[in-house]
Motif scaffolding. Sequence first.
Motif, short mmCIF file in Angstrom:
data_model
loop_
_atom_site.label_atom_id
_atom_site.label_comp_id
_atom_site.label_asym_id
_atom_site.label_seq_id
_atom_site.Cartn_x
_atom_site.Cartn_y
_atom_site.Cartn_z
N ILE A 151 -5.17 -11.08 -2.38
CA ILE A 151 -4.37 -9.97 -3.32
C ILE A 151 -4.86 -9.04 -3.54
CG2 ILE A 151 -2.86 -9.86 -5.12
CD1 ILE A 151 -2.19 -12.75 -5.15
N ARG A 152 -6.26 -8.94 -4.08
CA ARG A 152 -7.02 -7.88 -4.71
C ARG A 152 -7.45 -7.14 -3.12
NH1 ARG A 152 -10.58 -10.59 -6.53
NH2 ARG A 152 -10.53 -10.27 -8.67
N GLU A 153 -7.70 -7.35 -2.07
CA GLU A 153 -7.88 -6.67 -0.94
C GLU A 153 -6.78 -5.79 -0.53
OE1 GLU A 153 -11.57 -9.34 1.14
OE2 GLU A 153 -9.25 -9.83 1.64
N LEU A 154 -5.34 -6.86 -0.64
CA LEU A 154 -4.21 -5.78 -0.35
C LEU A 154 -3.95 -4.91 -1.32
CD1 LEU A 154 -1.99 -9.05 0.36
CD2 LEU A 154 -2.94 -7.46 2.04
N CYS A 155 -4.40 -4.98 -2.59
CA CYS A 155 -4.31 -3.73 -3.55
C CYS A 155 -5.23 -2.80 -3.31
CB CYS A 155 -4.46 -4.41 -4.87
SG CYS A 155 -3.40 -5.57 -5.71
N GLN A 156 -6.31 -3.24 -2.98
CA GLN A 156 -7.24 -2.13 -2.63
C GLN A 156 -6.93 -1.10 -1.38
OE1 GLN A 156 -10.53 -4.61 -2.13
NE2 GLN A 156 -11.54 -4.09 -4.11
N GLN A 157 -5.78 -1.31 -0.77
CA GLN A 157 -5.24 -0.53 0.51
C GLN A 157 -4.34 0.18 0.39
OE1 GLN A 157 -4.09 -3.44 3.67
NE2 GLN A 157 -5.80 -4.55 3.61
N ASP A 158 -3.88 0.08 -1.10
CA ASP A 158 -2.69 1.06 -1.47
C ASP A 158 -3.20 1.89 -2.72
OD1 ASP A 158 -0.11 1.76 -2.72
OD2 ASP A 158 0.79 0.82 -1.16
N LYS A 159 -3.00 3.25 -2.37
CA LYS A 159 -3.24 3.84 -3.67
C LYS A 159 -2.67 3.65 -5.08
CE LYS A 159 -4.08 8.18 -0.40
NZ LYS A 159 -3.58 9.21 -0.11
N ARG A 160 -1.40 3.41 -4.87
CA ARG A 160 -0.92 3.12 -6.19
C ARG A 160 -1.41 1.91 -7.01
NH1 ARG A 160 3.93 4.99 -8.26
NH2 ARG A 160 4.04 6.14 -6.10
N PHE A 161 -1.71 0.68 -6.17
CA PHE A 161 -2.41 -0.49 -6.74
C PHE A 161 -3.63 -0.14 -7.22
CE2 PHE A 161 1.21 -1.70 -4.25
CZ PHE A 161 1.56 -2.83 -4.60
N ILE A 162 -4.52 0.66 -6.53
CA ILE A 162 -5.78 1.03 -6.66
C ILE A 162 -6.02 1.50 -8.17
CG2 ILE A 162 -7.89 2.46 -6.37
CD1 ILE A 162 -7.22 2.48 -3.53
N LEU A 163 -5.07 2.25 -8.81
CA LEU A 163 -4.92 2.48 -10.09
C LEU A 163 -4.79 1.56 -11.23
CD1 LEU A 163 -3.27 6.25 -9.69
CD2 LEU A 163 -5.84 5.88 -9.68
#
Length: 354
Positions: free
Chosen positions: A184-196
């Motif tokens: 899930i963390r790696e998936l989040c790191q692929q999307d700008k909205r999630f990174i924030l």
Amino acid sequence: MNLLQKVLHHPFFIRLFNWEYWSFGTVYTPVIPIWLWYCLRARSFFFFSASNPSIENGGFLMESKKKIYDLIPEAYYPKTIYVELPADPQNVVNQVKNKGLQYPLIAKPDIGARGMGVRKLNQPEDLQRYCLESPLAFLVQEYADLPLEAGIFYCRLPGEKKGRITGIVTKEFLTVYGDGRHTIRELCQQDKRFILQLTALEKMHGDKLNEVLPSGIAKELVPYGNHARGAKFIDDSHRASPALEMQIDKILQQVTGFYYGRMDIRFRSWEELEQGLHFSIIELNGAGSEPTHMYDPRHSIFFAWKEIIRHWDWCYRISKINHRKGIPYMSFRDGRKMFRENAQFEKTIAQLYI
């Protein structure tokens, strides 16, 4: 990911190149002269306080959510209890049980601040923990388990028989979709909205972010339709059909003294909402409401400024008419006090809540 992609996925550049993440001051400062022009015309810096006479400060800042719910017919919003401090955990659990509230529940501070302090509670132990941790009076309400959420901006001139919808925003909650390979963390790191949102997500989910979701499986990471908590806002103002406008007007005319603001609502389908069926009002916001449909990523900052000014004009016109009817504007002294209290409140709540 190449070097350019890495740069563009850095939080600083995400915010720089996507105006929807700019600070409040950055967005609003260029249009402050327009606001001052309205203040000059009204001969008051705090004319907005007359926009919604039944809500504290017109609903601009520091208003109580409980007092606003008290204005709304009970059938229109989730079952809710108000909890003052000190909060005895077992007593609150018993109140929830006695009132017939069913888990999951939503807990949130009575005075809101951009979604901070809002939590989903799945069991009594979660509620007890929230009681011990909350430094502020708060609300506990049933989770409105309906698939769609929208913010509907409504304006009605005092004396008019019918109001109108001036904007609709729908919300996509922060949700990841598994591929069977990445955490899930790696998936989040692929999307700008999630990174924030990664820092907040670490606090909320901890080691669960290391989970690998099966392919096609969705996981909702933040169950709140709040822009500051990562929800994507979509401008759906085109859905303001005559039937929908009639229903929203019918609902909000039952809220005494409400003329200007945004209703956040969960519902099952647009067709049923047009018939006044299967909906729940999550919040009703007054003069401090933003036309949040402007945060659609497809819109430019120039569109946002146009919408801000258009809604300020509505607020000015409504407040002016109410003032002529005898509703006083907030005094300069009280207005300064409100802003000082809000500044201190936001500083405090930012230190205490995610």
